[in-house]
Design a protein around this motif. Structure first.
Motif, PDB file in Angstrom:
ATOM      1  N   ASN A 161       0.600  -1.283   0.066  1.00 39.63           N
ATOM      2  CA  ASN A 161       0.017   0.135   0.007  1.00 39.63           C
ATOM      3  C   ASN A 161       0.732   1.237  -0.129  1.00 39.63           C
ATOM      4  O   ASN A 161       0.239   2.370   0.129  1.00 39.63           O
ATOM      5  N   ASP A 182      -8.906   0.133  -1.412  1.00 35.53           N
ATOM      6  CA  ASP A 182      -9.113   0.472   0.050  1.00 35.53           C
ATOM      7  C   ASP A 182     -10.912   0.616  -0.097  1.00 35.53           C
ATOM      8  O   ASP A 182     -11.565   1.170  -1.008  1.00 35.53           O
ATOM      9  N   THR A 226      -3.678   5.610  -2.890  1.00 32.57           N
ATOM     10  CA  THR A 226      -5.002   5.294  -3.206  1.00 32.57           C
ATOM     11  C   THR A 226      -5.951   6.482  -3.200  1.00 32.57           C
ATOM     12  O   THR A 226      -5.655   7.494  -2.560  1.00 32.57           O
ATOM     13  N   ASP A 233      -3.253  -1.416  -3.804  1.00 32.97           N
ATOM     14  CA  ASP A 233      -4.282  -1.056  -3.318  1.00 32.97           C
ATOM     15  C   ASP A 233      -4.399   0.526  -4.206  1.00 32.97           C
ATOM     16  O   ASP A 233      -5.379   1.204  -3.981  1.00 32.97           O
TER      17      ASP A 233
END
Length: 255
Positions: A7, A65, A168, A45
């Motif tokens: 991430n 997410d 993200t 992500d």
């Protein structure tokens, strides 16, 4: 099977890093490459992160997410009033990105800003000179309630480094779930979220920030429409049910 969930973009290190601590160290870069090569699959992500993980992994899947339950519980009922209520949330050191917005706030002059964070950020005093601003300490439920009392969620960014460009859409989708239009810099994940259903405005410059804020203030009808589009986008792409199905599909393929 071993799945590595990535991430943060430690795969690359390019550009200028205005936020302290975001430039990956050589050790972090070695670690992320090693974990990607050893894992059976990588889950990224953001779509950008998936693209840079691809060369070093056996397989990569992008799973964004998800937006959890508190952010659906309270929903903004947009009304006309003389000042625009903006809200930003993030860890304190990343409030430095609000420097991007300061020239537009000085020119616009009709906004109030709520900052939700783990502690008062260093930029708070500078912001107080140009706009009425308040700091609220973060909790998930408190933030969800604050969103329902705001007019727009904002995410200005210095898109000058490999770290920032790969993030993200989560910073804006929480507000979008509560029926807020988003105003955000043109980060790839923000572009994907806002171009999907028209749930906000993408901006690149102080002039564009001013124009976006003027549009939101002058038209409560636009705020209602964009807020509904924003919520529809989150329902379509970012609910726990949607992301859970993506994980289940991935697990089935790996088995």
């Amino acid at each position: 099977k071993v799945i590595f969930e990535a991430n943060v973009n430690y795969f690359e290190s390019w550009g200028e890093f205005p936020v302290a601590g975001t430039r990956p160290t050589p050790q972090q870069q070695n670690d992320v490459l090693g974990m990607s090569q050893l894992a059976d699959h990588v889950v990224a992500d953001s779509s950008y992160l998936a693209s840079v993980a691809q060369p070093s992994a056996k397989g990569v899947t992008w799973i964004p997410d998800n937006v959890g339950w508190p952010f659906w519980q309270w929903r903004r009922l947009h009304r006309s009033h003389p000042r625009l209520r903006l809200i930003w949330c993030g860890i304190a050191q990343k409030a430095k990105h609000l420097e991007v917005l300061m020239p537009a706030l000085q020119r616009f002059g009709h906004a109030d800003l709520t900052i939700v964070s783990d502690r008062p950020p260093e930029i708070l005093r500078s912001l107080e000179r140009v706009v009425p601003v308040r700091f609220i300490r973060y909790s998930e439920v408190r933030y969800a309630r604050l969103l329902s009392r705001s007019d727009a969620i904002i995410s200005p960014k210095f898109l000058t480094s490999s770290y920032e460009i790969a993030h993200t859409e989560y910073k804006i989708t929480l507000g979008m779930a509560a029926g807020l239009p988003a105003v955000a810099s043109r980060q790839q994940s923000y572009v994907e979220a806002l171009e999907h259903g028209g749930g906000g405005i993408l901006v690149d410059s102080p002039d564009e920030w001013c124009s976006a804020l003027e549009r939101l203030l002058s038209s409560v009808e636009y705020r209602r429409h964009a807020g509904q589009c924003a919520r529809n986008t989150v329902e379509a792409l970012y609910t726990p049910a949607v992301t859970a199905k993506k994980y289940l599909d991935l697990f089935s393929r790996l088995n």
